[in-house]
Design an enzyme around this catalytic site. Structure first.
Site, PDB file in Angstrom:
ATOM      1  N   ASN A  40      42.059  46.472  35.033  1.00 57.36           N
ATOM      2  CA  ASN A  40      41.148  47.273  35.859  1.00 57.36           C
ATOM      3  C   ASN A  40      39.669  46.951  35.654  1.00 57.36           C
ATOM      4  O   ASN A  40      38.817  47.518  36.318  1.00 57.36           O
ATOM      5  CB  ASN A  40      41.361  48.761  35.555  1.00 57.36           C
ATOM      6  N   LYS A  42      36.093  44.583  35.423  1.00 51.72           N
ATOM      7  CA  LYS A  42      35.435  43.593  36.272  1.00 51.72           C
ATOM      8  C   LYS A  42      35.536  42.207  35.652  1.00 51.72           C
ATOM      9  O   LYS A  42      35.303  42.047  34.457  1.00 51.72           O
ATOM     10  CB  LYS A  42      33.963  43.951  36.445  1.00 51.72           C
ATOM     11  N   LYS A  44      37.957  39.536  37.056  1.00 54.20           N
ATOM     12  CA  LYS A  44      39.176  38.777  37.389  1.00 54.20           C
ATOM     13  C   LYS A  44      38.890  37.656  38.383  1.00 54.20           C
ATOM     14  O   LYS A  44      39.177  36.482  38.132  1.00 54.20           O
ATOM     15  CB  LYS A  44      40.250  39.730  37.952  1.00 54.20           C
ATOM     16  N   THR A  45      38.305  38.032  39.517  1.00 50.48           N
ATOM     17  CA  THR A  45      37.994  37.027  40.537  1.00 50.48           C
ATOM     18  C   THR A  45      36.945  36.045  40.012  1.00 50.48           C
ATOM     19  O   THR A  45      37.055  34.828  40.220  1.00 50.48           O
ATOM     20  CB  THR A  45      37.512  37.719  41.829  1.00 50.48           C
ATOM     21  N   THR A  46      35.952  36.585  39.308  1.00 50.41           N
ATOM     22  CA  THR A  46      34.909  35.721  38.733  1.00 50.41           C
ATOM     23  C   THR A  46      35.521  34.663  37.819  1.00 50.41           C
ATOM     24  O   THR A  46      35.125  33.491  37.864  1.00 50.41           O
ATOM     25  CB  THR A  46      33.914  36.558  37.900  1.00 50.41           C
ATOM     26  N   ARG A  54      35.143  24.764  37.322  1.00 46.49           N
ATOM     27  CA  ARG A  54      35.369  23.850  36.199  1.00 46.49           C
ATOM     28  C   ARG A  54      36.186  22.648  36.661  1.00 46.49           C
ATOM     29  O   ARG A  54      35.845  21.492  36.364  1.00 46.49           O
ATOM     30  CB  ARG A  54      36.122  24.632  35.125  1.00 46.49           C
ATOM     31  N   PHE A  94      42.322  43.146  54.972  1.00 47.51           N
ATOM     32  CA  PHE A  94      43.064  44.277  54.414  1.00 47.51           C
ATOM     33  C   PHE A  94      42.097  45.223  53.718  1.00 47.51           C
ATOM     34  O   PHE A  94      41.194  44.805  53.017  1.00 47.51           O
ATOM     35  CB  PHE A  94      44.069  43.671  53.419  1.00 47.51           C
ATOM     36  N   TRP A  96      41.529  49.156  51.572  1.00 41.39           N
ATOM     37  CA  TRP A  96      42.239  50.109  50.704  1.00 41.39           C
ATOM     38  C   TRP A  96      42.851  51.235  51.514  1.00 41.39           C
ATOM     39  O   TRP A  96      43.951  51.675  51.234  1.00 41.39           O
ATOM     40  CB  TRP A  96      41.303  50.666  49.627  1.00 41.39           C
ATOM     41  N   GLU A 131      43.558  38.077  44.506  1.00 42.60           N
ATOM     42  CA  GLU A 131      44.053  39.412  44.912  1.00 42.60           C
ATOM     43  C   GLU A 131      45.482  39.384  45.457  1.00 42.60           C
ATOM     44  O   GLU A 131      45.876  40.274  46.211  1.00 42.60           O
ATOM     45  CB  GLU A 131      43.113  40.087  45.952  1.00 42.60           C
TER      46      GLU A 131
HETATM   47  P1  ATP Z   1      34.838  40.429  40.232  1.00 44.45           P
HETATM   48  O1  ATP Z   1      35.043  39.928  41.646  1.00 44.45           O
HETATM   49  O2  ATP Z   1      33.465  40.969  40.057  1.00 44.45           O
HETATM   50  O3  ATP Z   1      35.269  39.435  39.189  1.00 44.45           O
HETATM   51  P2  ATP Z   1      37.350  41.761  39.905  1.00 44.45           P
HETATM   52  O4  ATP Z   1      37.973  40.667  40.659  1.00 44.45           O
HETATM   53  O5  ATP Z   1      37.702  41.879  38.446  1.00 44.45           O
HETATM   54  O6  ATP Z   1      35.781  41.708  40.049  1.00 44.45           O
HETATM   55  P3  ATP Z   1      38.343  43.657  41.856  1.00 44.45           P
HETATM   56  O7  ATP Z   1      39.303  44.736  41.505  1.00 44.45           O
HETATM   57  O8  ATP Z   1      38.828  42.499  42.642  1.00 44.45           O
HETATM   58  O9  ATP Z   1      37.666  43.196  40.487  1.00 44.45           O
HETATM   59  O10 ATP Z   1      37.125  44.367  42.549  1.00 44.45           O
HETATM   60  C1  ATP Z   1      36.262  43.765  43.440  1.00 44.45           C
HETATM   61  C2  ATP Z   1      34.955  44.502  43.495  1.00 44.45           C
HETATM   62  O11 ATP Z   1      35.000  45.746  42.796  1.00 44.45           O
HETATM   63  C3  ATP Z   1      33.796  43.749  42.857  1.00 44.45           C
HETATM   64  O12 ATP Z   1      32.649  43.980  43.628  1.00 44.45           O
HETATM   65  C4  ATP Z   1      33.655  44.344  41.495  1.00 44.45           C
HETATM   66  O13 ATP Z   1      32.313  44.315  41.007  1.00 44.45           O
HETATM   67  C5  ATP Z   1      34.096  45.772  41.709  1.00 44.45           C
HETATM   68  N1  ATP Z   1      34.786  46.266  40.503  1.00 44.45           N
HETATM   69  C6  ATP Z   1      35.550  45.572  39.642  1.00 44.45           C
HETATM   70  N2  ATP Z   1      35.993  46.335  38.635  1.00 44.45           N
HETATM   71  C7  ATP Z   1      35.477  47.570  38.863  1.00 44.45           C
HETATM   72  C8  ATP Z   1      35.547  48.837  38.166  1.00 44.45           C
HETATM   73  N3  ATP Z   1      36.225  48.968  37.027  1.00 44.45           N
HETATM   74  N4  ATP Z   1      34.899  49.898  38.719  1.00 44.45           N
HETATM   75  C9  ATP Z   1      34.218  49.774  39.859  1.00 44.45           C
HETATM   76  N5  ATP Z   1      34.101  48.619  40.568  1.00 44.45           N
HETATM   77  C10 ATP Z   1      34.711  47.534  40.068  1.00 44.45           C
HETATM   78 MG    MG Z   2      38.962  40.521  42.382  1.00 49.47          MG
END
Ligand code: ATP
Ligand code: MG
Length: 199
Positions: A40, A42, A44-46, A54, A94, A96, A131
């Site tokens: 949960n 922040k 994952k995508t980064t 890389r 898509f 939420w 995702e």
């Molecule tokens: P990022 O893309 O920043 O690496 P993520 O892939 O880990 O995030 P996702 O669940 O895909 O997280 O969420 C996408 C968006 O939601 C991003 O803008 C991210 O900053 C935000 N986000 C991620 N985690 C959280 C959290 N725990 N609470 C609120 N917003 C979040």
């Molecule tokens: Mg993500």
């Protein structure tokens, strides 16, 4: 540091080095890895895009599939398309609060068809399935079909799958699974998602 302390430190470091060297020596397989980045927090995508960058930096061929398209532009896409990285992005976006399950399933299926092409393409070294976990938890895609395609991909191909609540079958198949834990997030303090940092 006292002489004793320094000697102990040296010994400990020496033992650590021996253990690490032995493990490095033992890990000799070279093959494509399936990595799942879930949880949960922040990042994952980064992290997925970081690995793609890389790979591209080493002249490898990458492909990106985005199963959830935000309404904003994606900085990584703007950059990576300049390096000829193909992107497949889910058309309807898509959300939420999904209103139209049929339309979402159709869009997920179309995006998956493109993902399947990447996963069958010997020339592609790394595929990011961003995702994809939601497509499985919402039952938009058949988990067994996804698993089968991942299992049968070219042996040298790396795959990174991201998203919260990864399906058990996906983590079972994966070689590397990381869980990003949420300690705190600026959003909860009222900070909005900002260009160049969040997307
Ligand atoms: P990022 O893309 O920043 O690496 P993520 O892939 O880990 O995030 P996702 O669940 O895909 O997280 O969420 C996408 C968006 O939601 C991003 O803008 C991210 O900053 C935000 N986000 C991620 N985690 C959280 C959290 N725990 N609470 C609120 N917003 C979040
Ligand atoms: Mg993500």
């Amino acid at each position: 540091m006292s002489v004793d302390k320094e000697n102990n430190h040296k010994k400990r470091q020496q033992r650590l080095k021996e253990t690490v060297d032995a493990r490095v020596e033992a890990a000799q397989d070279e093959r494509g890895v399936l990595q799942v980045i879930t949880g949960n927090g922040k990042g994952k995508t980064t992290a997925g895009f970081g690995t793609v960058a890389r790979a591209v930096g080493h002249g490898k061929k990458a492909a990106v599939v985005q199963f959830i398209k935000g309404s904003w532009d994606c900085g990584e896409r703007n950059l990576l398309e300049k390096f000829d990285v193909p992107f497949a992005v889910m058309a309807t976006g898509f959300t939420w609060e999904t209103q139209n399950r049929e339309a979402d399933i159709k869009a997920a299926e179309e995006t998956w068809q493109q993902a399947k092409k990447f996963l069958a393409d010997e020339s592609i070294d790394i595929v990011l399935l961003d995702e994809i976990t939601y497509m499985l938890s919402y039952d938009y895609l058949n988990v067994d079909e996804v698993i089968e395609c991942l299992a049968n991909r070219p042996a040298h191909q790396f795959v990174i799958a991201t998203g919260r609540a990864a399906h058990r079958k996906l983590t079972d198949l994966a070689d590397t699974v990381s869980e990003v834990k949420n300690i705190k997030h600026a959003f909860d303090a009222g900070v909005k998602a900002q260009v160049g940092f969040d997307y």
